[in-house]
Design an enzyme around this catalytic site. Structure first.
Site, PDB file in Angstrom:
ATOM      1  N   HIS A 144       0.569   3.113 -36.531  1.00  0.00           N
ATOM      2  CA  HIS A 144       1.507   3.908 -35.999  1.00  0.00           C
ATOM      3  C   HIS A 144       2.671   4.321 -37.136  1.00  0.00           C
ATOM      4  O   HIS A 144       3.055   5.413 -37.328  1.00  0.00           O
ATOM      5  CB  HIS A 144       2.445   3.011 -34.909  1.00  0.00           C
ATOM      6  CG  HIS A 144       3.358   3.802 -34.391  1.00  0.00           C
ATOM      7  ND1 HIS A 144       3.180   4.818 -33.059  1.00  0.00           N
ATOM      8  CD2 HIS A 144       4.813   4.311 -34.727  1.00  0.00           C
ATOM      9  CE1 HIS A 144       4.216   5.452 -33.012  1.00  0.00           C
ATOM     10  NE2 HIS A 144       5.390   5.060 -33.659  1.00  0.00           N
ATOM     11  N   GLU A 145       3.292   3.214 -37.813  1.00  0.00           N
ATOM     12  CA  GLU A 145       4.264   3.609 -38.963  1.00  0.00           C
ATOM     13  C   GLU A 145       3.385   4.422 -39.946  1.00  0.00           C
ATOM     14  O   GLU A 145       4.333   5.448 -40.650  1.00  0.00           O
ATOM     15  CB  GLU A 145       4.843   2.394 -39.338  1.00  0.00           C
ATOM     16  CG  GLU A 145       5.880   1.805 -38.356  1.00  0.00           C
ATOM     17  CD  GLU A 145       6.532   2.863 -37.501  1.00  0.00           C
ATOM     18  OE1 GLU A 145       7.072   3.761 -38.180  1.00  0.00           O
ATOM     19  OE2 GLU A 145       7.084   2.538 -36.266  1.00  0.00           O
ATOM     20  N   HIS A 148       3.642   8.166 -39.451  1.00  0.00           N
ATOM     21  CA  HIS A 148       5.021   8.720 -39.818  1.00  0.00           C
ATOM     22  C   HIS A 148       4.955   9.085 -41.160  1.00  0.00           C
ATOM     23  O   HIS A 148       5.344  10.029 -41.785  1.00  0.00           O
ATOM     24  CB  HIS A 148       6.000   8.112 -39.299  1.00  0.00           C
ATOM     25  CG  HIS A 148       6.113   7.816 -37.826  1.00  0.00           C
ATOM     26  ND1 HIS A 148       6.228   9.015 -37.065  1.00  0.00           N
ATOM     27  CD2 HIS A 148       6.456   6.841 -36.910  1.00  0.00           C
ATOM     28  CE1 HIS A 148       6.288   8.700 -35.744  1.00  0.00           C
ATOM     29  NE2 HIS A 148       6.315   7.379 -35.858  1.00  0.00           N
TER      30      HIS A 148
END
Length: 428
Positions: free
Chosen positions: A21-22, A25
């Site tokens: 997920h990170e 980003h």
């Protein structure tokens, strides 16, 4: 008590889902030219950290999520003001490479003076009064500000989150949940390759697991046994038929005909009443059953992954709809403790089930982050949509207050859910 293997698998699941997920980003922010100050897994005190290029990668104590901290995403206070005495270290080309704000007398090979003027966003220059003489200095675009033993890289305006177009910022925000969806799809592909697909030509079912201290364990049934019939009645590929035939025996001994390797065995088993989670009692022998499988083709794998992703997403969205619009029940929510407990149970069932569960957790994290709740990615996307419509940004301070309130509410909910998880474990 969870075994070391289960604990390792549980930690690995959390690490993979949050990291992916990170990373979404981080990757798209970097592609947009945004300075990513920190890539963190977990919250709270740092357990481990290392710096690569411009980004500090950290592992933190509390396994409650993670973040990719981008320069300018939130209002950043400029710690340097005119009139302030600082020390600077110059690079070989004469540009400022380090700016020291404290312990000035202990710095070596530096120039000490009072700031007359400074711009660390647009012009990347400063004027320093050194012993009554003004020095005009360029500041390196990757210079570090050093204070209290910590370094903060300067962020020129074109490296800040808010300087980028709405589209680039939205992509950097949406990429986190998107990577969770991609991860889930890949895990479904891996699962079907590991587990296979049901064999249409099979006329039996397979024992996939044995419950410890169960009648099946005592009778000598083993994982991988192929169940052909019960008391002479063929079960075919019908998993429910096995349960029905065992229940019809009303507690009497049943004879299970199984194939083990090249052997055909008749194994007598006596079912016993087993208490279910809802308090009811059911006659069981203590086996987990599954279809006989074969290797899946590439086409079948992608079809399965697509169907599994669709059904998993639909189930999660339907549960959210009921929770919000029908009846809110805290027992339907699980915090870190509840998730840890259930993950441990799934991990003990085998790597294939752990892969399937990790895929579902990844979908859940992606969907949850897209909810329009302050602090979450969904809320940030809404702010960007409003900015696109009104063609001017929302006041960062007001947006920050909204996200802070959202964080506080989510934190309080997390405490309540965690407390409820602990009570549920104690009562069970």
């Amino acid at each position: 008590m969870m075994t070391l293997q289960v604990i390792v698998l549980t930690v690995l699941m959390f690490f993979i889902v949050v990291t992916v997920h990170e990373w979404g980003h981080y990757y798209f922010a970097k592609r947009a030219g945004i300075l990513v100050r920190e890539f963190a897994i977990g919250f709270g005190p740092k357990l481990f950290s290392y710096k690569r290029d411009e980004t500090l990668f950290t592992l933190r104590m509390l396994p409650l999520g993670g973040y990719a901290r981008m320069a300018g995403e939130d209002p950043e206070l400029d710690p340097i003001q005119p009139g302030q005495t600082i020390a600077v270290r110059l690079a070989d080309g004469g540009a400022v490479k380090k700016i020291y704000l404290d312990q000035l007398d202990n710095r070596r090979n530096v120039m000490i003076g009072e700031i007359e003027w400074i711009d660390l966003e647009d012009r990347m220059q400063l004027r320093l009064n050194v012993d009554g003489e003004t020095q005009h200095l360029d500041v390196d675009r990757k210079a570090d500000i050093v204070m209290r033993g910590q370094e903060l890289q300067v962020a020129p305006k074109d490296r800040q989150f808010r300087s980028k177009s709405v589209g680039k910022r939205a992509l950097a925000i949406f990429a986190g949940p998107l990577m969770n969806f991609v991860l889930a799809f890949v895990l479904f592909l891996i699962y079907v390759q590991v587990s296979g697909v049901p064999d249409e030509n099979a006329n039996a079912v397979k024992v996939s697991s044995i419950v410890p201290d169960s009648p099946a364990k005592a009778a000598g049934l083993q994982e991988g046994d192929i169940v052909n019939s019960i008391d002479g009645t063929a079960v075919g590929r019908d998993l429910q038929k096995v349960t029905s035939l065992i229940g019809a025996a009303d507690g009497s001994e049943v004879e299970m005909n199984v194939t083990r390797g090249s052997e055909s065995l008749n194994i007598p088993v006596t079912p016993k009443l087993t208490k279910q989670k809802d308090g009811s009692e059911v006659l069981q022998v203590g086996v987990g059953l599954g279809p006989i499988t074969r290797h899946a083709s590439i086409g079948e794998s992608f079809a399965f992954a697509g169907d599994a992703f669709k059904s998993g997403s639909t189930a999660i969205l339907d549960a959210l709809r009921k929770l919000v619009f029908e009846r809110f029940d805290i027992n339907q929510l699980a915090g870190p403790v509840g998730t840890l407990q259930y993950t441990g149970e799934v991990a003990s069932e085998g790597i294939d089930q752990m892969i399937l569960w990790t895929a579902m957790v990844s979908i859940n994290l992606g969907i949850f982050n897209l909810l329009p709740i302050p602090m979450l990615d969904g809320s940030r996307l809404i702010f960007l949509a409003i900015e696109a419509v009104r063609r001017r940004p929302i006041d960062p301070n007001k947006e920050g207050i909204v996200h802070f309130v959202g964080f506080a509410l989510i934190f309080l909910l997390m405490i309540a859910v965690t407390y409820n998880d602990i009570l549920r474990i104690i009562n069970s």
